[in-house]
Scaffold this motif. Structure first.
Motif, PDB file in Angstrom:
ATOM      1  N   THR A 436     -37.368  -5.151 -59.517  1.00 58.22           N
ATOM      2  CA  THR A 436     -36.700  -4.202 -59.113  1.00 58.22           C
ATOM      3  C   THR A 436     -37.224  -2.617 -58.638  1.00 58.22           C
ATOM      4  O   THR A 436     -38.264  -2.543 -58.619  1.00 58.22           O
ATOM      5  CB  THR A 436     -35.880  -3.131 -60.017  1.00 58.22           C
ATOM      6  OG1 THR A 436     -35.767  -3.068 -61.100  1.00 58.22           O
ATOM      7  CG2 THR A 436     -34.818  -5.084 -60.344  1.00 58.22           C
ATOM      8  N   GLY A 437     -36.184  -2.205 -57.267  1.00 61.87           N
ATOM      9  CA  GLY A 437     -37.303  -0.176 -57.171  1.00 61.87           C
ATOM     10  C   GLY A 437     -38.565  -0.883 -55.594  1.00 61.87           C
ATOM     11  O   GLY A 437     -38.991  -0.198 -56.201  1.00 61.87           O
ATOM     12  N   VAL A 438     -37.968  -2.301 -55.567  1.00 65.24           N
ATOM     13  CA  VAL A 438     -39.123  -2.390 -54.295  1.00 65.24           C
ATOM     14  C   VAL A 438     -39.028  -1.515 -53.318  1.00 65.24           C
ATOM     15  O   VAL A 438     -37.606  -2.113 -52.281  1.00 65.24           O
ATOM     16  CB  VAL A 438     -39.689  -4.153 -54.033  1.00 65.24           C
ATOM     17  CG1 VAL A 438     -40.562  -3.805 -53.179  1.00 65.24           C
ATOM     18  CG2 VAL A 438     -39.811  -4.273 -56.035  1.00 65.24           C
ATOM     19  N   THR A 439     -39.204  -1.704 -52.591  1.00 66.59           N
ATOM     20  CA  THR A 439     -39.138  -0.541 -50.972  1.00 66.59           C
ATOM     21  C   THR A 439     -39.857  -1.008 -50.163  1.00 66.59           C
ATOM     22  O   THR A 439     -40.012  -0.570 -48.682  1.00 66.59           O
ATOM     23  CB  THR A 439     -39.279   1.252 -50.973  1.00 66.59           C
ATOM     24  OG1 THR A 439     -40.641   1.256 -50.821  1.00 66.59           O
ATOM     25  CG2 THR A 439     -38.270   1.712 -51.986  1.00 66.59           C
ATOM     26  N   GLY A 440     -40.445  -2.093 -50.148  1.00 66.22           N
ATOM     27  CA  GLY A 440     -41.474  -2.883 -49.302  1.00 66.22           C
ATOM     28  C   GLY A 440     -41.662  -3.899 -49.895  1.00 66.22           C
ATOM     29  O   GLY A 440     -41.325  -4.841 -49.584  1.00 66.22           O
ATOM     30  N   ALA A 441     -43.355  -4.852 -50.112  1.00 67.82           N
ATOM     31  CA  ALA A 441     -43.177  -5.331 -50.571  1.00 67.82           C
ATOM     32  C   ALA A 441     -43.828  -5.660 -51.943  1.00 67.82           C
ATOM     33  O   ALA A 441     -44.186  -4.901 -52.394  1.00 67.82           O
ATOM     34  CB  ALA A 441     -44.490  -6.610 -50.003  1.00 67.82           C
ATOM     35  N   THR A 442     -44.272  -7.267 -52.645  1.00 71.19           N
ATOM     36  CA  THR A 442     -43.830  -7.086 -53.965  1.00 71.19           C
ATOM     37  C   THR A 442     -45.340  -7.580 -53.823  1.00 71.19           C
ATOM     38  O   THR A 442     -45.218  -8.721 -53.746  1.00 71.19           O
ATOM     39  CB  THR A 442     -42.701  -7.865 -55.725  1.00 71.19           C
ATOM     40  OG1 THR A 442     -41.753  -7.197 -54.600  1.00 71.19           O
ATOM     41  CG2 THR A 442     -42.927  -7.502 -56.599  1.00 71.19           C
ATOM     42  N   ARG A 454     -48.731 -12.115 -53.214  1.00 70.96           N
ATOM     43  CA  ARG A 454     -47.529 -11.166 -52.164  1.00 70.96           C
ATOM     44  C   ARG A 454     -46.025 -12.067 -52.366  1.00 70.96           C
ATOM     45  O   ARG A 454     -46.077 -13.100 -51.702  1.00 70.96           O
ATOM     46  CB  ARG A 454     -48.152 -10.985 -51.032  1.00 70.96           C
ATOM     47  CG  ARG A 454     -46.979 -10.189 -50.278  1.00 70.96           C
ATOM     48  CD  ARG A 454     -48.255  -9.613 -48.894  1.00 70.96           C
ATOM     49  NE  ARG A 454     -46.962  -8.890 -47.932  1.00 70.96           N
ATOM     50  CZ  ARG A 454     -47.349  -7.210 -48.046  1.00 70.96           C
ATOM     51  NH1 ARG A 454     -48.164  -6.558 -48.563  1.00 70.96           N
ATOM     52  NH2 ARG A 454     -46.550  -6.172 -47.388  1.00 70.96           N
ATOM     53  N   SER A 455     -44.968 -11.995 -52.515  1.00 70.18           N
ATOM     54  CA  SER A 455     -43.925 -12.703 -53.055  1.00 70.18           C
ATOM     55  C   SER A 455     -43.015 -11.689 -53.487  1.00 70.18           C
ATOM     56  O   SER A 455     -43.246 -10.750 -54.050  1.00 70.18           O
ATOM     57  CB  SER A 455     -44.007 -14.016 -53.767  1.00 70.18           C
ATOM     58  OG  SER A 455     -44.059 -13.619 -54.492  1.00 70.18           O
ATOM     59  N   ASP A 456     -41.729 -11.896 -52.987  1.00 68.80           N
ATOM     60  CA  ASP A 456     -40.297 -11.823 -54.376  1.00 68.80           C
ATOM     61  C   ASP A 456     -40.405 -11.761 -55.101  1.00 68.80           C
ATOM     62  O   ASP A 456     -40.047 -10.366 -56.296  1.00 68.80           O
ATOM     63  CB  ASP A 456     -39.418 -11.594 -53.533  1.00 68.80           C
ATOM     64  CG  ASP A 456     -38.913 -11.696 -51.851  1.00 68.80           C
ATOM     65  OD1 ASP A 456     -39.624 -10.688 -51.758  1.00 68.80           O
ATOM     66  OD2 ASP A 456     -37.892 -11.692 -51.078  1.00 68.80           O
ATOM     67  N   SER A 457     -40.475 -12.701 -55.979  1.00 76.54           N
ATOM     68  CA  SER A 457     -40.409 -13.259 -57.275  1.00 76.54           C
ATOM     69  C   SER A 457     -41.941 -14.007 -57.784  1.00 76.54           C
ATOM     70  O   SER A 457     -42.256 -14.581 -56.792  1.00 76.54           O
ATOM     71  CB  SER A 457     -39.033 -13.748 -57.074  1.00 76.54           C
ATOM     72  OG  SER A 457     -37.793 -13.567 -57.249  1.00 76.54           O
ATOM     73  N   LEU A 458     -42.038 -14.034 -58.523  1.00 78.14           N
ATOM     74  CA  LEU A 458     -43.594 -14.939 -59.759  1.00 78.14           C
ATOM     75  C   LEU A 458     -43.202 -15.792 -60.030  1.00 78.14           C
ATOM     76  O   LEU A 458     -41.429 -15.362 -61.634  1.00 78.14           O
ATOM     77  CB  LEU A 458     -43.990 -13.713 -60.561  1.00 78.14           C
ATOM     78  CG  LEU A 458     -45.461 -14.092 -60.884  1.00 78.14           C
ATOM     79  CD1 LEU A 458     -46.652 -14.773 -60.243  1.00 78.14           C
ATOM     80  CD2 LEU A 458     -46.608 -12.770 -61.853  1.00 78.14           C
ATOM     81  N   LEU A 459     -43.300 -17.009 -60.037  1.00 73.85           N
ATOM     82  CA  LEU A 459     -43.831 -17.945 -61.249  1.00 73.85           C
ATOM     83  C   LEU A 459     -44.177 -18.218 -62.546  1.00 73.85           C
ATOM     84  O   LEU A 459     -45.465 -17.817 -62.129  1.00 73.85           O
ATOM     85  CB  LEU A 459     -42.775 -19.625 -60.322  1.00 73.85           C
ATOM     86  CG  LEU A 459     -42.868 -20.184 -61.104  1.00 73.85           C
ATOM     87  CD1 LEU A 459     -40.972 -20.273 -62.072  1.00 73.85           C
ATOM     88  CD2 LEU A 459     -42.705 -21.870 -60.834  1.00 73.85           C
ATOM     89  N   ILE A 460     -43.651 -18.161 -63.828  1.00 76.54           N
ATOM     90  CA  ILE A 460     -44.673 -18.439 -64.475  1.00 76.54           C
ATOM     91  C   ILE A 460     -44.652 -19.228 -65.256  1.00 76.54           C
ATOM     92  O   ILE A 460     -43.375 -19.916 -66.048  1.00 76.54           O
ATOM     93  CB  ILE A 460     -44.874 -17.002 -65.326  1.00 76.54           C
ATOM     94  CG1 ILE A 460     -45.189 -15.728 -64.564  1.00 76.54           C
ATOM     95  CG2 ILE A 460     -45.624 -16.920 -66.406  1.00 76.54           C
ATOM     96  CD1 ILE A 460     -44.344 -14.172 -65.304  1.00 76.54           C
ATOM     97  N   THR A 461     -45.064 -20.353 -65.390  1.00 74.72           N
ATOM     98  CA  THR A 461     -44.960 -21.382 -66.016  1.00 74.72           C
ATOM     99  C   THR A 461     -45.843 -22.362 -67.031  1.00 74.72           C
ATOM    100  O   THR A 461     -46.448 -20.971 -67.618  1.00 74.72           O
ATOM    101  CB  THR A 461     -45.676 -22.236 -64.660  1.00 74.72           C
ATOM    102  OG1 THR A 461     -47.455 -22.356 -65.120  1.00 74.72           O
ATOM    103  CG2 THR A 461     -45.229 -22.344 -63.810  1.00 74.72           C
TER     104      THR A 461
END
Length: 797
Positions: A436-442, A454-461
């Motif tokens: 949360t609180g991202v104004t550009g890219a994550t 570089r992505s909106d979400s990260l998958l931790i497997t």
């Protein structure tokens, strides 16, 4: 007349073939209706009386007609296929009526001879002109780049050789309308007809990068559009030769032909559209002393090729910036100018801001005050602020009549730090996390702070242990990579020499060369040099911008460089005595990173196009703004328990890992949130006990156990029982005393799962139970009869 060639049997693969070869008369004005799959035309040609005028083939499969095969050049009978439904209509009609058929294509969608279209003929000859003149008379390979205008010049030659009075304005001139089966007012084969009327053709320079604009035809169409406008500006200025004669006339059309033809000789190899514009202006200066300079500028500016337009790389059709302004020399001020401008960003984390003047009423001078003590006098400056802050930027514009000023406020800030909460997750499960609180890219980083993605979400497997991650808020473009990806493009080998091998490239913007793929012969230090200008002889560069010495391992690897390209322009990068792999053949320039850089060639004096030096898969990064990192952890937990019981009372002990909350379901409607509860059941029965841990976490994990609680009397009060051996390896024996009743025997696992059961009949005093296939561990053997019960734990070795 129609004659049906069909053998009269049910439809099969040979329908029509027999009739075609058995003497059926098909001479004269006869259309032949045929149904089947045989090689019909060949059969007809080989028939004794072959002479059909046309062939109608009926599709013998349900559905629409399809394209027919066959390549025999001796077969000249026209043929057409119709659907099975239409064919059945014809066949049924022929059974009782005489049927006359006229083959008529009402769609206009049939091949036409392009020789009947003078525009097409002139277009193709036009390619011979543009390819032979561009880049000089000895170079006919100069129209291969993305923004080259070859198709546009050819369209323009076709228009000029078919031009008529009155073609201006609402008149429409399409290309290839005849061959395309359209009327002369149709669009033709281009996105729009050529017309000076924006209602008919609204395309401008900025449309060059649109998805519906192709290369090279669509790009050429954009350029021909502005040439057509310029032609009519010149005709309006001079008038046209009455019959539009291009050979002996002196009208505006003759001037246009002279300017465009001469410009082809003046422009560089692989030109862009603004190169073409500037070559026409240069041709006007050489042929007419610049007499038509402002007429040319007005036509080009009207279509976005104005004074402040930017071409970018001629090898890219998406990096252009259109503008509709005239140069000051073509403007006559009549009023005091009105100041106006805009900034690339008003609130930015990027400390470098591009300012663009949009003043009107013919400004001719500019004075910028950036609010931090610095000034400039160019029309469209770029300024870098040293620190965050709020700055008032002032522009003063003037001309011979007066001046005006205006201001804008620019705020420079760093991006805010994002946030990701710590997470609990079941052992072995996977988890998506979002900041949360991202104004550009994550951007995500591992525990060593190395970039992951570089992505909106990260998958931790498959979380098996506690892990730490970092997340950053990034404002700016993602990294890009310049091909080739490795050294397999052609022949080559390791190169160690005092010769300075380098790649020559053009930068379209400031950027960082972050890393590159190299193949080293031997470990040790290597020095990579970034220099300005073009290296054409392998000499050590004089204008070094930056260099870096890196320690390499032996063999292929990616190496971090972090070399800063400070501004747009020409540069080269390479080194000497580096003992790195280089290709001496196979390079296929240019290698383009759109909007960032174009690798043009190498420093090789003999074959700069075929050689490629050292640095492959170059990672380039335009300026980014990076926030400080947020750290978060992902912790796995498990849910499990053990139990002990005394008749109806059971003690539960949680053996869960990393649990912080417990929720017990005892299977009888009662629950508990204690970590290790004790529960007394009200009646005898079999109950499923479930423990849920960390109920507020992103996932929960339950472990089930089945336990039997009994309030009945002990079976040993009625009968003696011996269960041995204990521990047991293979067979366990159950020996009873005097047995007068049926006894049920059940075997349970340590978790309470029933895994085996069998009966000891009345009057039988012994059985043996095979446990050889069960894993080692703790088990329970339960004997019951009526309301009597006995349980004993055994160990399987």
């Amino acid at each position: 007349d129609l004659v049906l060639l069909d053998d009269g049997t049910a439809p099969d693969a040979n329908d029509g073939c027999e009739a075609a070869t058995n003497g059926t008369s098909i001479n004269g004005k006869i259309a032949i209706l045929y149904r089947g799959n045989c090689t019909f035309v060949t059969k007809v040609i080989s028939a004794q009386n072959a002479g059909a005028v046309a062939v109608i083939v009926v599709n013998n499969q349900t559905g629409s007609p399809f394209s027919m095969g066959g390549t025999d050049p001796s077969i000249t009978i026209p043929s057409v296929m119709i659907s099975d439904v239409d064919g059945a209509t014809l066949i049924n009609s022929m059974s009782s009526n005489t049927v006359n058929v006229t083959l008529n294509n009402t769609s206009g969608n049939f091949d036409k001879d392009g020789d009947f279209d003078n525009g097409i003929i002139a277009h193709e000859y036009g390619h011979g002109i543009s390819t032979r003149l561009t880049g000089g008379s000895t170079n006919s390979n100069c129209l291969n780049n993305e923004e080259q205008m070859g198709e546009g010049w050819s369209d323009w030659f076709g228009l000029m050789l078919t031009i008529e009075p009155g073609d201006q304005g609402s008149d429409i001139r399409g290309i290839g309308t005849y061959a395309n089966g359209e009327s002369t007012t149709g669009n033709g084969i281009r996105p729009a007809p050529y017309s000076t009327n924006f209602g008919v053709n609204p395309y401008t320079y900025g449309n060059t990068g649109d998805g519906n604009i192709s290369v090279p035809h669509g790009v050429g169409f954009i350029y021909c559009t502005v040439l057509w406008d310029m032609t009519w500006e010149l005709i309006d200025f001079y008038g046209g030769t009455p019959d539009m004669n291009l050979y002996s006339g002196t009208g505006g059309n003759n001037v246009a032909m002279a300017l465009v033809t001469e410009s082809l000789k003046l422009q560089p190899c692989n030109p862009g559209m603004l190169d073409g514009r500037d070559a026409i202006l240069q041709a006007d200066q050489l042929l007419y002393g610049g007499a038509h300079r402002c007429v040319i500028w007005e036509a080009f500016a009207n279509r976005g090729f104005g004074f402040s337009a930017s071409q970018g790389s001629a090898s890219s059709r998406t990096d252009q910036v259109e503008a509709f302004d005239l140069p000051p020399i073509c403007q006559v001020p009549t009023n005091t100018p009105t100041a106006a401008f805009n900034a690339s960003e008003l609130v930015s984390c990027n400390q470098t801001i591009q300012f663009t003047d949009s003043s009107f009423n013919v400004p001719q001078t500019w004075l910028w005050d950036f609010g931090d003590g610095f000034t400039d006098t160019v029309q469209n400056p770029s300024h870098t602020y040293a620190s965050s802050g709020v700055y008032t930027v002032k522009l003063v514009v003037g001309n011979i009549i007066g001046s005006d000023s205006t201001t804008l406020t620019v705020t420079i800030t760093l991006p805010p730090t994002p946030y990701v909460a710590d997470s609990d997750i079941c052992l072995g499960d996977s988890l998506w996390v979002t900041a949360t609180g991202v104004t550009g890219a994550t951007q995500w980083y591992n525990s060593a702070d190395n970039f992951i993605q570089r992505s909106d979400s990260l998958l931790i497997t498959n979380v098996g242990s506690t892990q730490t991650f970092y997340v950053r808020n990034v404002v700016g473009p993602a990294p890009q990579f310049a091909p080739p990806a490795d050294n397999t493009i052609g022949s080559g080998g390791y190169h160690v020499s005092g010769y300075h091998g380098a790649l020559n490239f053009t930068a379209q913007t400031p950027f960082t060369i972050k890393s590159a793929w190299v193949d080293a012969q031997g470990a040790g230090p290597r020095t990579i040099v970034l220099a300005s200008g073009t290296n054409t002889n392998g000499a050590a560069p004089a204008n070094v911008v930056q260099s870096v010495t890196v320690n390499l391992q032996n063999g292929p690897q990616r190496v971090t460089l972090d070399l800063e390209v400070p501004a747009a322009g020409d540069y080269n990068i390479g080194g000497s005595n580096v003992d790195l792999y280089r290709n001496n053949g196979g390079a296929n320039y240019p290698y383009v990173v759109p909007g960032v850089m174009t690798i043009n060639n190498s420093s090789a004096t003999t074959n700069p196009v075929g050689y490629y030096y050292y640095l492959y898969d170059i990672e380039v990064q335009e300026p980014q703004c990076l926030s400080s990192p947020d750290t978060f952890t992902v912790q796995p937990f498990t849910s499990n328990f053990t139990l002990s019981q005394n008749l109806n009372t059971v003690s539960f002990t949680s053996t869960s890992v990393n649990a912080t909350a417990w929720n017990w379901d005892f299977g009888d409607g009662n629950t508990s949130t204690l970590e290790n509860p004790v529960h007394t059941y009200a009646s005898a029965g079999t109950f499923t006990v479930t423990l849920y841990t960390n109920g507020d976490a992103s996932c929960t994990y339950s472990s089930n156990v089945t336990t039997t609680i009994s309030s009945t009397s002990n079976l040993t009060n009625n009968i003696t029982i011996d269960i041995s051996p204990n521990p047991v390896k293979e067979f366990v024996g159950i020996q009873l005393g005097y047995n007068m009743e049926d006894i049920q025997v059940r075997l349970y696992s340590s978790t309470g799962q029933l895994i085996r059961q069998q009966m000891i009949p009345a009057l039988q005093d012994r059985i043996e139970m095979d446990m050889s296939t069960y894993p080692s561990g703790l088990y329970s053997i339960q004997l019951s009869s009526g309301d009597k019960q006995y349980t004993e734990k055994i160990i399987k070795e």
